[in-house]
Design a protein around this motif. Structure first.
Motif, PDB file in Angstrom:
ATOM      1  N   ALA A 162      37.792   3.703  29.727  1.00 35.44           N
ATOM      2  CA  ALA A 162      38.410   4.176  30.826  1.00 35.44           C
ATOM      3  C   ALA A 162      39.757   3.401  31.030  1.00 35.44           C
ATOM      4  O   ALA A 162      40.747   4.100  31.808  1.00 35.44           O
ATOM      5  CB  ALA A 162      37.540   3.381  32.027  1.00 35.44           C
ATOM      6  N   ASP A 163      39.982   2.555  30.220  1.00 36.16           N
ATOM      7  CA  ASP A 163      41.341   1.934  30.307  1.00 36.16           C
ATOM      8  C   ASP A 163      41.956   1.804  28.678  1.00 36.16           C
ATOM      9  O   ASP A 163      41.865   0.528  28.157  1.00 36.16           O
ATOM     10  CB  ASP A 163      41.310   0.287  30.917  1.00 36.16           C
ATOM     11  CG  ASP A 163      41.017   0.638  32.686  1.00 36.16           C
ATOM     12  OD1 ASP A 163      41.743   1.652  33.029  1.00 36.16           O
ATOM     13  OD2 ASP A 163      40.643  -0.244  32.925  1.00 36.16           O
ATOM     14  N   PRO A 164      42.241   2.630  28.239  1.00 34.48           N
ATOM     15  CA  PRO A 164      42.620   2.913  26.747  1.00 34.48           C
ATOM     16  C   PRO A 164      43.780   1.731  26.769  1.00 34.48           C
ATOM     17  O   PRO A 164      43.769   1.294  25.395  1.00 34.48           O
ATOM     18  CB  PRO A 164      42.981   3.962  26.259  1.00 34.48           C
ATOM     19  CG  PRO A 164      43.283   4.839  27.752  1.00 34.48           C
ATOM     20  CD  PRO A 164      42.376   4.078  28.669  1.00 34.48           C
ATOM     21  N   VAL A 176      52.228  -3.992  34.013  1.00 36.28           N
ATOM     22  CA  VAL A 176      53.661  -3.701  33.284  1.00 36.28           C
ATOM     23  C   VAL A 176      53.167  -3.227  31.754  1.00 36.28           C
ATOM     24  O   VAL A 176      53.441  -2.369  31.248  1.00 36.28           O
ATOM     25  CB  VAL A 176      54.574  -4.921  33.199  1.00 36.28           C
ATOM     26  CG1 VAL A 176      55.744  -4.578  32.161  1.00 36.28           C
ATOM     27  CG2 VAL A 176      55.155  -5.291  34.516  1.00 36.28           C
ATOM     28  N   ALA A 177      52.177  -4.211  31.381  1.00 31.80           N
ATOM     29  CA  ALA A 177      51.632  -3.814  30.125  1.00 31.80           C
ATOM     30  C   ALA A 177      51.092  -2.234  30.104  1.00 31.80           C
ATOM     31  O   ALA A 177      51.089  -1.533  29.129  1.00 31.80           O
ATOM     32  CB  ALA A 177      50.756  -4.746  29.510  1.00 31.80           C
ATOM     33  N   ARG A 178      50.354  -1.921  31.122  1.00 34.86           N
ATOM     34  CA  ARG A 178      49.674  -0.944  31.225  1.00 34.86           C
ATOM     35  C   ARG A 178      50.671   0.439  31.225  1.00 34.86           C
ATOM     36  O   ARG A 178      50.492   1.159  30.613  1.00 34.86           O
ATOM     37  CB  ARG A 178      48.803  -0.740  32.318  1.00 34.86           C
ATOM     38  CG  ARG A 178      47.922   0.605  32.517  1.00 34.86           C
ATOM     39  CD  ARG A 178      47.407   0.547  34.100  1.00 34.86           C
ATOM     40  NE  ARG A 178      48.375   0.460  35.111  1.00 34.86           N
ATOM     41  CZ  ARG A 178      47.956  -0.171  36.435  1.00 34.86           C
ATOM     42  NH1 ARG A 178      46.640  -0.372  36.716  1.00 34.86           N
ATOM     43  NH2 ARG A 178      48.828  -0.016  37.355  1.00 34.86           N
ATOM     44  N   GLU A 179      51.782   0.318  31.995  1.00 32.95           N
ATOM     45  CA  GLU A 179      52.595   1.222  32.340  1.00 32.95           C
ATOM     46  C   GLU A 179      53.286   1.422  31.099  1.00 32.95           C
ATOM     47  O   GLU A 179      53.904   2.641  30.757  1.00 32.95           O
ATOM     48  CB  GLU A 179      53.441   0.981  33.525  1.00 32.95           C
ATOM     49  CG  GLU A 179      52.878   0.973  34.808  1.00 32.95           C
ATOM     50  CD  GLU A 179      51.972   2.074  35.115  1.00 32.95           C
ATOM     51  OE1 GLU A 179      52.426   3.213  34.882  1.00 32.95           O
ATOM     52  OE2 GLU A 179      50.953   1.931  35.818  1.00 32.95           O
ATOM     53  N   LEU A 180      53.548   0.369  30.512  1.00 34.92           N
ATOM     54  CA  LEU A 180      54.322   0.741  29.136  1.00 34.92           C
ATOM     55  C   LEU A 180      53.494   1.424  27.824  1.00 34.92           C
ATOM     56  O   LEU A 180      54.055   2.231  27.470  1.00 34.92           O
ATOM     57  CB  LEU A 180      54.729  -0.810  28.553  1.00 34.92           C
ATOM     58  CG  LEU A 180      55.979  -1.370  29.193  1.00 34.92           C
ATOM     59  CD1 LEU A 180      56.028  -2.949  28.543  1.00 34.92           C
ATOM     60  CD2 LEU A 180      57.238  -0.889  28.755  1.00 34.92           C
TER      61      LEU A 180
END
Length: 403
Positions: free
Chosen positions: A200-202, A220-224
């Motif tokens: 679900a959250d790779p 921020v880590a997710r969007e990057l």
């Protein structure tokens, strides 16, 4: 059909050569050895860039999947034949992507595990059973390279050239060890196993994500990660070759306030770190301003780590320790690795939430529901039940002594 001398390895790229090869393979005898080479670490996709096929009376045939396209005719010719692969689970997805899907397999790596081999790499097993040394210097090569060097093609051919002989030797050993039926169940389980579920959250696969503190930093880590993944997919380049995980983590921790600050970060490096700076800054801004903040811990049916069981669930801890010891002993007796004898996660789940009635039948039913194979249940259900009962009795005796 195929001249197997090292200097003459040819890759089939044309339709006419492909059809000629199919006719020859169909006329051959015995099982089909098959392997695929990908460009992991270089390309985003996990597609096959070379497929090697071997059959007795035919020799090795090398196919260029991007040039051939769909392998419909090859699938029709070999579908009902046993396919021999080493570590089949690694190759089945990319083979199925081009239309190659076996009805039955013999997995030489899995067979080696069931036979108790301490090392199960193809080169090691071939050398031990067949006395032939296989060089592995090109195993991590970029197989999307064109043209493929002859040394690479020779390496690829050797990966399948001895697989059928290896299969025959291992089939005899499995029969002698009384493990043929076990192997058949395991091979079938590999074929039937669903593709790995997409997380679900790779983005949580980012190496070092555990060191990022704060929901905004995680955003921020997710969007990057999402931005890099999109670019990597578009370019068909491995994400880490654009910007490494460590750079994304560094940016998420630093939370740069401006595009310039991001550009001046030494820790933010990689071949696309500056050429795609606008992309990365947009991702940082998206993470800094989003209202869709990630949760620190994902929901799900996740068990606590076993080291915490003694405090959180002492009874489960006692069951797990007793059953683990019993399964480990059986593993040594049967010369089958513990993880193949029974998936450790299955044992943990049964120990954490056991059936109301503890006996071999109820433990077996619980294991079956989790996905254990029939042979695994037959081997382990009784001893797990006994271990659970003994653990319960020991805790009762300890409680009585303490009182």
């Amino acid at each position: 059909m195929a001249d197997d001398s090292p200097a003459s390895r040819q890759v089939i790229e044309t339709r006419s050569a492909y059809l000629d090869a199919i006719a020859a393979i169909a006329a051959g005898n015995g099982p089909i050895a098959i392997d695929a080479e990908r460009a992991s670490g270089f390309r985003y996709s996990q597609r096959a860039y070379l497929i090697q096929v071997y059959r007795r009376d035919v020799g090795v045939v090398l196919f260029d999947p991007p040039a051939v396209g769909a392998f419909t005719e090859l699938q029709a010719a070999i579908h009902d034949v046993e396919w021999v692969l080493h570590a089949a689970s690694q190759d089945l997805a990319c083979l199925r992507e081009v239309g190659l899907d076996p009805a039955r397999i013999f997995d030489t790596e899995l067979a080696a595990r069931l036979l108790g081999f301490p090392r199960v790499g193809l080169g090691t097993v071939v050398e031990e059973l067949l006395g032939t040394h296989l060089a592995k210097e090109h195993s991590a090569a970029d197989w999307s390279t064109r043209p493929l060097p002859q040394s690479w093609l020779e390496y690829a051919a050797l990966d399948v050239e001895l697989l059928v002989d290896l299969r025959d030797a291992m089939a005899t050993m499995l029969a002698d060890a009384g493990k043929s039926d076990i192997a058949e169940q395991e091979f079938q389980a590999v074929l039937e196993k669903d593709s790995k579920l997409v997380r679900a959250d790779p983005w949580r696969r980012l190496s070092g994500i555990h060191s990022v503190r704060g929901l905004r930093n995680l955003a921020v880590a997710r969007e990057l990660w999402l931005s890099r993944d999109t670019l990597a997919r578009e370019l068909d380049i491995a994400p880490g070759r654009l910007v490494p995980d460590a750079s994304l983590i560094a940016a998420a921790k630093a939370m740069p306030a401006t595009r310039r600050v991001l550009s001046e970060m030494r820790d933010f490096s990689g071949r696309a770190s500056r050429t795609e700076l606008d992309r990365w800054w947009a991702a940082v801004e998206a993470g800094r301003t989003t209202t869709d903040l990630p949760v620190v811990r994902q929901n799900g049916d996740t068990l606590p780590p076993p080291r915490a069981w003694s405090d959180r669930n002492p009874e489960a801890d006692a069951r797990l320790k007793a059953a683990r010891a019993a399964v480990y002993t059986l593993s040594e007796q049967r010369a089958i690795p513990v993880e193949n004898l029974l998936t450790p996660e299955f044992l943990r789940r049964v120990a954490w939430r056991p059936p109301q009635t503890i006996d071999a039948a109820s433990i077996g039913a619980a294991l079956e529901e989790l996905g254990a194979r029939a042979w695994q249940i037959a081997e382990t259900s009784q001893l797990i039940a006994e271990a659970f009962v003994e653990a319960h009795q020991s805790m009762d005796e300890s409680a009585e002594s303490a009182s």
